[in-house]
Design an enzyme around this catalytic site. Structure first.
Site, PDB file in Angstrom:
ATOM      1  N   LYS A 167       0.954  -1.239  -0.065  1.00  0.00           N
ATOM      2  CA  LYS A 167      -0.078   0.079   0.051  1.00  0.00           C
ATOM      3  C   LYS A 167       1.078   1.200   0.078  1.00  0.00           C
ATOM      4  CE  LYS A 167      -4.431   0.646   0.525  1.00  0.00           C
ATOM      5  NZ  LYS A 167      -5.886  -0.170   0.069  1.00  0.00           N
ATOM      6  N   GLY A 215     -21.414   5.691  -1.272  1.00  0.00           N
ATOM      7  CA  GLY A 215     -20.212   6.191  -2.104  1.00  0.00           C
ATOM      8  C   GLY A 215     -20.056   5.418  -3.085  1.00  0.00           C
ATOM      9  N   GLY A 236     -23.289   4.225   4.046  1.00  0.00           N
ATOM     10  CA  GLY A 236     -22.354   4.928   3.246  1.00  0.00           C
ATOM     11  C   GLY A 236     -22.686   4.729   1.537  1.00  0.00           C
TER      12      GLY A 236
HETATM   13  P1  NAD Z   1     -16.376   6.575  -1.074  1.00  0.00           P
HETATM   14  O1  NAD Z   1     -15.500   7.723  -0.525  1.00  0.00           O
HETATM   15  O2  NAD Z   1     -16.647   6.945  -2.459  1.00  0.00           O
HETATM   16  O3  NAD Z   1     -17.915   6.498  -0.444  1.00  0.00           O
HETATM   17  C1  NAD Z   1     -17.853   6.670   1.185  1.00  0.00           C
HETATM   18  C2  NAD Z   1     -19.310   7.247   1.604  1.00  0.00           C
HETATM   19  O4  NAD Z   1     -19.325   7.132   2.921  1.00  0.00           O
HETATM   20  C3  NAD Z   1     -19.318   8.676   0.887  1.00  0.00           C
HETATM   21  O5  NAD Z   1     -20.658   8.686   0.044  1.00  0.00           O
HETATM   22  C4  NAD Z   1     -19.494   9.414   2.266  1.00  0.00           C
HETATM   23  O6  NAD Z   1     -20.101  10.697   2.196  1.00  0.00           O
HETATM   24  C5  NAD Z   1     -20.078   8.363   3.216  1.00  0.00           C
HETATM   25  N1  NAD Z   1     -19.700   8.309   4.758  1.00  0.00           N
HETATM   26  C6  NAD Z   1     -18.677   8.847   5.265  1.00  0.00           C
HETATM   27  N2  NAD Z   1     -18.671   8.841   6.706  1.00  0.00           N
HETATM   28  C7  NAD Z   1     -19.930   8.466   6.804  1.00  0.00           C
HETATM   29  C8  NAD Z   1     -20.658   8.057   8.005  1.00  0.00           C
HETATM   30  N3  NAD Z   1     -20.088   8.272   9.222  1.00  0.00           N
HETATM   31  N4  NAD Z   1     -21.943   7.492   8.016  1.00  0.00           N
HETATM   32  C9  NAD Z   1     -22.552   7.216   6.696  1.00  0.00           C
HETATM   33  N5  NAD Z   1     -21.670   7.429   5.611  1.00  0.00           N
HETATM   34  C10 NAD Z   1     -20.424   8.034   5.681  1.00  0.00           C
HETATM   35  O7  NAD Z   1     -15.629   4.933  -0.586  1.00  0.00           O
HETATM   36  P2  NAD Z   1     -15.892   3.719  -1.536  1.00  0.00           P
HETATM   37  O8  NAD Z   1     -14.888   3.572  -2.625  1.00  0.00           O
HETATM   38  O9  NAD Z   1     -17.361   3.719  -1.993  1.00  0.00           O
HETATM   39  O10 NAD Z   1     -15.465   2.790  -0.564  1.00  0.00           O
HETATM   40  C11 NAD Z   1     -16.473   2.517   0.638  1.00  0.00           C
HETATM   41  C12 NAD Z   1     -15.483   1.508   1.426  1.00  0.00           C
HETATM   42  O11 NAD Z   1     -15.270   0.447   1.025  1.00  0.00           O
HETATM   43  C13 NAD Z   1     -14.388   2.171   2.332  1.00  0.00           C
HETATM   44  O12 NAD Z   1     -14.035   1.787   3.493  1.00  0.00           O
HETATM   45  C14 NAD Z   1     -13.012   1.614   1.133  1.00  0.00           C
HETATM   46  O13 NAD Z   1     -11.732   1.677   2.020  1.00  0.00           O
HETATM   47  C15 NAD Z   1     -13.789   0.280   1.073  1.00  0.00           C
HETATM   48  N6  NAD Z   1     -13.197  -0.412  -0.280  1.00  0.00           N
HETATM   49  C16 NAD Z   1     -13.380   0.210  -1.405  1.00  0.00           C
HETATM   50  C17 NAD Z   1     -12.989  -0.463  -2.391  1.00  0.00           C
HETATM   51  C18 NAD Z   1     -13.630   0.190  -3.868  1.00  0.00           C
HETATM   52  O14 NAD Z   1     -13.083  -0.511  -4.953  1.00  0.00           O
HETATM   53  N7  NAD Z   1     -13.820   1.543  -3.865  1.00  0.00           N
HETATM   54  C19 NAD Z   1     -12.504  -1.584  -2.437  1.00  0.00           C
HETATM   55  C20 NAD Z   1     -12.352  -2.265  -1.377  1.00  0.00           C
HETATM   56  C21 NAD Z   1     -12.738  -1.593  -0.052  1.00  0.00           C
END
Ligand code: NAD
Length: 363
Positions: A80, A186, A184
């Site tokens: 990482k 996202g 979340g």
């Molecule tokens: P992102 O940043 O696009 O989305 C996160 C969302 O969570 C946002 O909409 C944000 O407004 C919301 N959020 C933040 N704090 C919050 C809270 N306290 N309560 C509710 N909502 C809240 O991230 P992502 O890419 O969708 O990833 C989400 C999670 O999955 C992260 O922990 C990331 O590390 C993990 N992850 C993502 C991927 C990927 O392919 N994107 C792969 C493996 C793991």
């Protein structure tokens, strides 16, 4: 700041620190384990308050990637990187080029992908200075539509298949009428919600962003709750898809869901919560097993990318989870502990030479 005696050092093979005075880049690359192949992992850009915070984060995340790749049956190790800085104000082409030079200097022991604070266009900038960049190629999805290198759709699909496996294991049912709370909306949460809705699940959601919540109401007839109400929602499945640490003493004290299965990394606030979850009779899909879809898909990137093959591999997440659930049922041990044991067996069983080239990662 200690490194070798750091509490998260965990026998890392390499930890590289780099400062580029001209662009202001301050970055750390951590390579945890390359027994199964070169280390692949995302680059996180974040305004860490201290260097110690940045080091802790990169060490924890890097180790997690070794376990994730091992459990996903990939010929990849774990690594990482972090860039210390605010992605909104401090990200410049020069900084990303300097990061590319740094990656190139490591000779392929670490291959970068995106993470929070970095995007596909950022990685494309890095790729102008390094060949050790993954997740940037446009490709065709299973329906023949062009998609970017963004791993989120594959991550969401993997989480969806994992939730399906957990529901099948616990309730012997499909997802029709199953109540799921998504924390979340996202990149991953949005795709996940769509899959679940299409399968007949009833959604409860929360997010910081009102626009996303409105969209969820309209598109999926979702029940919208406040941030702190999501843990006690009257649902069958809790899917943490925001930040780490969602499974903690406070959330477990009020949780009604009998399954926890979501995308977030490092969901357990502390190691001991693995046991607490088991004691409460909650079926927990270990985070790095269920959220491996993105890295699986990225590992197939290359001229011969085949969406169907990648998708089948992502779907195998459900078999891996079912195996873990079965073992947990037989042994009474917590699921994350079992996943760790299986991953360590795999990591220690084999040593492969570094290919040093992104194209050969998946072979
Ligand atoms: P992102 O940043 O696009 O989305 C996160 C969302 O969570 C946002 O909409 C944000 O407004 C919301 N959020 C933040 N704090 C919050 C809270 N306290 N309560 C509710 N909502 C809240 O991230 P992502 O890419 O969708 O990833 C989400 C999670 O999955 C992260 O922990 C990331 O590390 C993990 N992850 C993502 C991927 C990927 O392919 N994107 C792969 C493996 C793991």
């Amino acid at each position: 700041m200690s490194v070798f005696s750091h509490k998260h050092f965990a026998n890392h093979e390499n930890v590289h620190f780099h400062h580029d005075k001209k662009s202001g880049l301050k970055a750390i690359v951590a390579v945890h384990n390359t027994n199964l192949g070169p280390a692949l992992g995302g680059c996180r850009m974040f305004p860490y308050a201290t260097d110690e915070d940045a080091l802790s984060d990169v060490l924890k995340l890097s180790r997690g990637m070794s376990y994730k790749s091992a459990m996903a049956n990939l010929a990849l190790g774990g690594g990482k990187s972090v860039i210390i800085g605010d992605p909104k104000t401090e990200k410049t082409p020069a900084l990303l080029h300097a990061m590319g030079d740094f990656l190139e200097s490591l000779g392929g022991q670490y291959i970068v992908a995106e993470d929070s604070g970095t995007s596909v266009p950022d990685l494309q900038e890095m790729a102008t200075h390094s060949k050790y960049v993954a997740g940037i190629q446009s490709k065709m999805d299973i329906n023949g539509n062009a998609i970017s290198g963004d791993p989120s759709p594959a991550t969401a699909y993997g989480v969806y298949t994992g939730i399906r496996a957990a529901v099948s294991f616990r309730y012997h049912s499909n997802l029709n009428g199953v109540r799921v709370a998504i924390q979340g909306l996202g990149n991953v949460g949005m795709y996940l919600a769509q899959h679940l809705y299409d399968a007949g699940a009833i959604l409860t959601v929360c997010d910081l962003d009102e626009d996303k919540l409105n969209m969820a109401r309209i598109r999926w007839n979702a029940n919208v709750v406040r941030l702190n109400e999501i843990f006690s929602a009257d649902v069958d499945v809790f899917a943490p898809c925001a930040m780490g640490g969602a499974i903690n003493d406070d959330s477990l004290a009020v949780m009604k869901a009998r399954i926890i299965a979501g995308a977030a990394n490092n969901q357990l606030a502390e190691v001991r919560h693995d046991q607490t979850v088991t004691n409460k009779g909650i079926l927990y899909a270990p985070d790095y097993v269920i959220n491996a879809g993105g890295i699986i898909d990225v590992s197939y990137e290359g001229a011969d990318y085949n969406a169907r093959v990648s998708r089948q591999h992502v779907e195998s997440i459900s078999d891996t989870l079912t195996e873990i659930f079965e073992r947990a049922k037989q042994t009474g041990l917590p699921t994350k502990l079992l996943a760790n044991q299986i991953a360590e067996e795999r990591m220690n069983a084999k040593k492969v030479t570094l290919t040093g080239e992104v194209e050969r990662v998946a072979s």
